[in-house]
Design an enzyme around this catalytic site. Structure first.
Site, PDB file in Angstrom:
ATOM      1  N   ARG A 171       2.966   5.279  13.946  1.00  0.00           N
ATOM      2  CA  ARG A 171       3.744   4.616  12.897  1.00  0.00           C
ATOM      3  C   ARG A 171       5.129   5.234  12.733  1.00  0.00           C
ATOM      4  NH1 ARG A 171      -0.085   3.346   8.071  1.00  0.00           N
ATOM      5  NH2 ARG A 171       1.720   3.958   6.886  1.00  0.00           N
ATOM      6  N   ARG A 175      13.796   9.586  17.005  1.00  0.00           N
ATOM      7  CA  ARG A 175      15.077   8.958  17.371  1.00  0.00           C
ATOM      8  C   ARG A 175      16.027   9.986  17.972  1.00  0.00           C
ATOM      9  NH1 ARG A 175      15.150   6.280  12.086  1.00  0.00           N
ATOM     10  NH2 ARG A 175      13.886   4.391  12.294  1.00  0.00           N
ATOM     11  N   ARG A 247      -9.520   8.228   1.435  1.00  0.00           N
ATOM     12  CA  ARG A 247      -8.842   9.355   0.811  1.00  0.00           C
ATOM     13  C   ARG A 247      -8.309   8.866  -0.529  1.00  0.00           C
ATOM     14  NH1 ARG A 247      -9.887  14.147   2.506  1.00  0.00           N
ATOM     15  NH2 ARG A 247      -7.780  14.971   2.170  1.00  0.00           N
ATOM     16  N   ARG A 277       3.617  15.884  -0.723  1.00  0.00           N
ATOM     17  CA  ARG A 277       5.010  15.511  -0.974  1.00  0.00           C
ATOM     18  C   ARG A 277       5.301  15.495  -2.460  1.00  0.00           C
ATOM     19  NH1 ARG A 277       4.623   9.118   1.063  1.00  0.00           N
ATOM     20  NH2 ARG A 277       2.849   8.580  -0.217  1.00  0.00           N
ATOM     21  N   GLU A 298       2.056  15.227  -5.052  1.00  0.00           N
ATOM     22  CA  GLU A 298       0.960  14.374  -4.559  1.00  0.00           C
ATOM     23  C   GLU A 298      -0.029  15.208  -3.755  1.00  0.00           C
ATOM     24  OE1 GLU A 298       2.523  10.705  -3.003  1.00  0.00           O
ATOM     25  OE2 GLU A 298       0.848  10.516  -1.608  1.00  0.00           O
ATOM     26  N   TYR A 346      -5.523  -0.387   6.247  1.00  0.00           N
ATOM     27  CA  TYR A 346      -4.256  -0.002   5.635  1.00  0.00           C
ATOM     28  C   TYR A 346      -3.285  -1.157   5.853  1.00  0.00           C
ATOM     29  CZ  TYR A 346      -0.055   2.213   4.130  1.00  0.00           C
ATOM     30  OH  TYR A 346       1.090   2.481   3.432  1.00  0.00           O
ATOM     31  N   ASP A 348       0.561  -2.711   4.743  1.00  0.00           N
ATOM     32  CA  ASP A 348       1.811  -2.648   3.995  1.00  0.00           C
ATOM     33  C   ASP A 348       1.926  -3.903   3.131  1.00  0.00           C
ATOM     34  OD1 ASP A 348       3.029  -0.201   4.581  1.00  0.00           O
ATOM     35  OD2 ASP A 348       3.687  -0.899   6.544  1.00  0.00           O
TER      36      ASP A 348
HETATM   37  P1  FAD Z   1      -4.539  -3.647  -4.423  1.00  0.00           P
HETATM   38  O1  FAD Z   1      -3.104  -3.469  -4.788  1.00  0.00           O
HETATM   39  O2  FAD Z   1      -5.369  -2.421  -4.302  1.00  0.00           O
HETATM   40  O3  FAD Z   1      -5.209  -4.620  -5.495  1.00  0.00           O
HETATM   41  C1  FAD Z   1      -6.597  -4.789  -5.615  1.00  0.00           C
HETATM   42  C2  FAD Z   1      -6.934  -4.969  -7.088  1.00  0.00           C
HETATM   43  O4  FAD Z   1      -8.313  -5.302  -7.222  1.00  0.00           O
HETATM   44  C3  FAD Z   1      -6.719  -3.707  -7.913  1.00  0.00           C
HETATM   45  O5  FAD Z   1      -5.791  -3.958  -8.956  1.00  0.00           O
HETATM   46  C4  FAD Z   1      -8.103  -3.377  -8.463  1.00  0.00           C
HETATM   47  O6  FAD Z   1      -8.073  -2.874  -9.791  1.00  0.00           O
HETATM   48  C5  FAD Z   1      -8.790  -4.728  -8.395  1.00  0.00           C
HETATM   49  N1  FAD Z   1     -10.247  -4.612  -8.299  1.00  0.00           N
HETATM   50  C6  FAD Z   1     -10.966  -3.890  -7.417  1.00  0.00           C
HETATM   51  N2  FAD Z   1     -12.295  -4.050  -7.614  1.00  0.00           N
HETATM   52  C7  FAD Z   1     -12.416  -4.902  -8.655  1.00  0.00           C
HETATM   53  C8  FAD Z   1     -13.549  -5.459  -9.334  1.00  0.00           C
HETATM   54  N3  FAD Z   1     -14.804  -5.176  -8.975  1.00  0.00           N
HETATM   55  N4  FAD Z   1     -13.320  -6.293 -10.387  1.00  0.00           N
HETATM   56  C9  FAD Z   1     -12.042  -6.590 -10.771  1.00  0.00           C
HETATM   57  N5  FAD Z   1     -10.951  -6.105 -10.136  1.00  0.00           N
HETATM   58  C10 FAD Z   1     -11.125  -5.268  -9.103  1.00  0.00           C
HETATM   59  N6  FAD Z   1       3.121  -0.640   1.335  1.00  0.00           N
HETATM   60  C11 FAD Z   1       4.430  -0.855   1.680  1.00  0.00           C
HETATM   61  O7  FAD Z   1       4.763  -1.951   2.143  1.00  0.00           O
HETATM   62  N7  FAD Z   1       5.369   0.123   1.499  1.00  0.00           N
HETATM   63  C12 FAD Z   1       5.066   1.349   0.987  1.00  0.00           C
HETATM   64  O8  FAD Z   1       5.946   2.201   0.843  1.00  0.00           O
HETATM   65  C13 FAD Z   1       3.717   1.599   0.626  1.00  0.00           C
HETATM   66  N8  FAD Z   1       3.369   2.790   0.120  1.00  0.00           N
HETATM   67  C14 FAD Z   1       2.063   3.042  -0.179  1.00  0.00           C
HETATM   68  C15 FAD Z   1       1.746   4.290  -0.678  1.00  0.00           C
HETATM   69  C16 FAD Z   1       0.433   4.593  -0.965  1.00  0.00           C
HETATM   70  C17 FAD Z   1       0.107   5.936  -1.538  1.00  0.00           C
HETATM   71  C18 FAD Z   1      -0.579   3.641  -0.705  1.00  0.00           C
HETATM   72  C19 FAD Z   1      -2.019   3.978  -0.922  1.00  0.00           C
HETATM   73  C20 FAD Z   1      -0.271   2.365  -0.251  1.00  0.00           C
HETATM   74  C21 FAD Z   1       1.068   2.045   0.024  1.00  0.00           C
HETATM   75  N9  FAD Z   1       1.437   0.788   0.473  1.00  0.00           N
HETATM   76  C22 FAD Z   1       2.751   0.558   0.814  1.00  0.00           C
HETATM   77  C23 FAD Z   1       0.450  -0.311   0.614  1.00  0.00           C
HETATM   78  C24 FAD Z   1       0.305  -1.188  -0.656  1.00  0.00           C
HETATM   79  O9  FAD Z   1      -0.166  -0.404  -1.726  1.00  0.00           O
HETATM   80  C25 FAD Z   1      -0.665  -2.345  -0.354  1.00  0.00           C
HETATM   81  O10 FAD Z   1      -0.074  -3.175   0.630  1.00  0.00           O
HETATM   82  C26 FAD Z   1      -1.028  -3.252  -1.528  1.00  0.00           C
HETATM   83  O11 FAD Z   1      -1.415  -2.537  -2.654  1.00  0.00           O
HETATM   84  C27 FAD Z   1      -2.170  -4.196  -1.136  1.00  0.00           C
HETATM   85  O12 FAD Z   1      -2.411  -5.128  -2.161  1.00  0.00           O
HETATM   86  P2  FAD Z   1      -3.884  -5.681  -2.450  1.00  0.00           P
HETATM   87  O13 FAD Z   1      -3.710  -6.744  -3.474  1.00  0.00           O
HETATM   88  O14 FAD Z   1      -4.566  -6.035  -1.187  1.00  0.00           O
HETATM   89  O15 FAD Z   1      -4.673  -4.433  -3.032  1.00  0.00           O
HETATM   90  N1  UDP Z   2       2.994  12.534   8.793  1.00  0.00           N
HETATM   91  C1  UDP Z   2       3.160  13.887   8.985  1.00  0.00           C
HETATM   92  N2  UDP Z   2       4.237  14.511   8.401  1.00  0.00           N
HETATM   93  C2  UDP Z   2       5.126  13.847   7.636  1.00  0.00           C
HETATM   94  C3  UDP Z   2       4.943  12.463   7.436  1.00  0.00           C
HETATM   95  C4  UDP Z   2       3.858  11.838   8.030  1.00  0.00           C
HETATM   96  O1  UDP Z   2       2.371  14.529   9.649  1.00  0.00           O
HETATM   97  O2  UDP Z   2       6.069  14.485   7.114  1.00  0.00           O
HETATM   98  C5  UDP Z   2       1.821  11.879   9.434  1.00  0.00           C
HETATM   99  C6  UDP Z   2       0.628  11.815   8.468  1.00  0.00           C
HETATM  100  O3  UDP Z   2      -0.560  12.008   9.217  1.00  0.00           O
HETATM  101  C7  UDP Z   2       0.708  10.394   7.936  1.00  0.00           C
HETATM  102  C8  UDP Z   2       1.226   9.627   9.149  1.00  0.00           C
HETATM  103  O4  UDP Z   2       2.124  10.555   9.801  1.00  0.00           O
HETATM  104  O5  UDP Z   2      -0.555   9.929   7.525  1.00  0.00           O
HETATM  105  C9  UDP Z   2       1.942   8.328   8.821  1.00  0.00           C
HETATM  106  O6  UDP Z   2       3.050   8.617   7.996  1.00  0.00           O
HETATM  107  P1  UDP Z   2       3.582   7.606   6.891  1.00  0.00           P
HETATM  108  O7  UDP Z   2       4.842   8.151   6.321  1.00  0.00           O
HETATM  109  O8  UDP Z   2       3.596   6.243   7.471  1.00  0.00           O
HETATM  110  O9  UDP Z   2       2.441   7.759   5.784  1.00  0.00           O
HETATM  111  P2  UDP Z   2       2.067   6.871   4.500  1.00  0.00           P
HETATM  112  O10 UDP Z   2       3.255   6.046   4.134  1.00  0.00           O
HETATM  113  O11 UDP Z   2       0.895   6.096   4.957  1.00  0.00           O
HETATM  114  O12 UDP Z   2       1.708   7.896   3.469  1.00  0.00           O
END
Ligand code: FAD
Ligand code: UDP
Length: 380
Positions: A171, A175, A247, A277, A298, A346, A348
């Site tokens: 991912r 560069r 996780r 981070r 975090e 996972y 986005d």
């Molecule tokens: P969710 O947002 O998880 O929504 C599911 C919903 O279902 C939740 O609100 C939950 O409460 C509800 N639910 C679950 N079970 C039940 C139940 N039994 N009854 C009623 N409600 C329920 N994507 C990016 O594009 N850019 C980013 O920078 C990025 N950063 C991220 C960083 C982190 C730490 C994480 C974990 C994810 C990140 N993502 C990012 C991904 C992004 O969070 C997801 O794409 C998005 O949340 C997916 O939407 P969803 O609706 O599928 O799931």
């Molecule tokens: N990663 C790492 N060091 C960093 C950033 C990322 O080792 O400083 C690794 C880590 O295993 C992470 C993966 O690269 O899960 C993907 O990184 P990304 O930034 O896409 O993570 P996310 O947005 O899913 O937290």
């Protein structure tokens, strides 16, 4: 028709909107007290800063339709994610670029020289990298791997990088120029008033009713023509075959007067620092001015029964269990599983929205042709 959407994140909101616009009646429930799922943003009570409550979310995509879709509900402001990393007593730029390489090795190399130099550091005996560690050693060599990836990945995933698949590292780009944009997509930005307001706009339709603090129970299926479930796939079955591994994250909030770290995201590469981070949320809204600042340290750990699932682990054991749940899901009538939890992947945000649009449209087409509706419209 009458639809129930479980989950008011992007999956539920976008599918619900598509169905509502076609004249159907849509009920959306969410167990949490807010909409927008894990993308939820809110103003911090003390500082007024817009906070990404479940971790930093940056919108980036090559999908023009999705970009136009989100901008229809909330204008996006230009934002470029430039991540920094603290390791071995210095601050570097990520993803690894020419600046990182020159600073790390104390050199002044030009692009071609750096490429050759890194190739000389790489372990070329690894022909077909399978694990995260092999991928890193093959493409950046041991020094950069140990400084930036080994400790961070061990903290993030709770296991040694030799136990993780190579695709996790794929991912991240390397560069040989000074481009420090974390993403390489055509469109990138931040919704001006946050993701929750954006989702509020999607849900603002006369055919949509939202109930918060409402947990799904299986008997609700009887009251609707069809259900789209974006909660956890294993949760739908009461975890009867066991739990799919995730996780989870803990956020330690602290405030600061002024600018704490000068950027939105600072990664910590070393294992001796217990967090992965620090996010300083006000840098996600550079068009706003705030004296005070709010930051989240975090920490990543194994997801327990009462924790919020964040990152699906998807190693061999989890994939076997996933296959069993997928087989069970295919037996259930009137339910389609969607989104990151419903399909245990996972995703986005842009991919989530693309899949939601495609799922709603494919559903309506099948329904018009009187064809059977699948439990999954995507490959799990
Ligand atoms: P969710 O947002 O998880 O929504 C599911 C919903 O279902 C939740 O609100 C939950 O409460 C509800 N639910 C679950 N079970 C039940 C139940 N039994 N009854 C009623 N409600 C329920 N994507 C990016 O594009 N850019 C980013 O920078 C990025 N950063 C991220 C960083 C982190 C730490 C994480 C974990 C994810 C990140 N993502 C990012 C991904 C992004 O969070 C997801 O794409 C998005 O949340 C997916 O939407 P969803 O609706 O599928 O799931
Ligand atoms: N990663 C790492 N060091 C960093 C950033 C990322 O080792 O400083 C690794 C880590 O295993 C992470 C993966 O690269 O899960 C993907 O990184 P990304 O930034 O896409 O993570 P996310 O947005 O899913 O937290």
């Amino acid at each position: 028709m009458k639809f129930l959407l479980v989950g008011a994140g992007f999956s539920g909101a976008v599918i619900g909107r598509e169905l509502a616009e076609k004249g159907h009646s849509v009920t959306i429930i969410d167990a949490r007290p807010h909409i927008a799922g894990n993308c939820h943003t809110e103003r911090d009570g003390e500082t007024g800063v817009m906070v990404h409550a479940y971790g930093p979310h940056i919108f980036h995509t090559d999908d023009q339709e999705v970009w136009e879709y989100v901008n229809r509900f909330m204008p996006f402001k230009p934002y470029v994610n430039r991540v920094k990393a603290t390791t071995q007593g210095q601050v570097f730029s990520l993803p690894i670029n020419l600046h990182t390489i020159n600073q790390f090795f104390g050199e002044t190399m030009r692009p071609d020289e750096a490429r050759e130099f890194i190739e000389s550091k790489a372990d070329t005996s690894i022909k077909d990298p399978q694990t995260f560690e092999e991928q890193a050693l093959r493409f950046v060599g041991r020094d950069l791997y140990e400084a930036f990836f080994k400790g961070y990945t061990q903290k993030q995933w709770g296991c040694h990088p030799s136990e993780l698949p190579a695709r996790i590292l794929k991912r991240l780009p390397v560069r040989f120029n000074y481009n420090d944009n974390y993403f390489f997509h055509r469109f990138q930005g931040m919704p001006e008033e946050g993701y929750t307001k954006l989702v509020e706009g999607i849900l603002d339709h006369p055919n949509i009713t939202v109930h918060l603090n409402t947990r799904f129970t299986r008997d609700q299926v009887d009251d609707y023509d069809h259900v789209f479930f974006s909660g956890p796939l294993d949760g739908f079955f009461g975890y009867e075959l066991g739990r799919l591994g995730y996780r989870t994250l803990d956020f330690e909030r602290f405030t600061y007067e002024g600018d704490y770290q000068g950027c939105a995201v600072m990664n910590y590469g070393e294992e001796s620092v217990p967090y992965t981070r620090i996010t300083e949320h006000k840098h996600f809204s550079p068009w706003e001015e705030h004296e005070g600042s709010v930051c989240y340290r975090e920490y990543s750990r194994a997801c327990g029964e009462d924790d919020i699932p964040y990152y699906p682990i998807r190693l061999v054991n989890e994939k076997a269990l996933l296959a069993d749940y997928v087989a069970k899901a295919r037996e259930v009538e009137k339910v389609t599983f969607v989104g990151r939890l419903g399909t245990y992947r996972y995703l986005d945000m842009d991919v989530t929205i693309r899949e939601a649009l495609d799922t709603a449209r494919a559903f309506l087409e099948k329904q018009a042709l009187d064809e059977p509706i699948p439990a999954f419209f995507v490959q799990t």
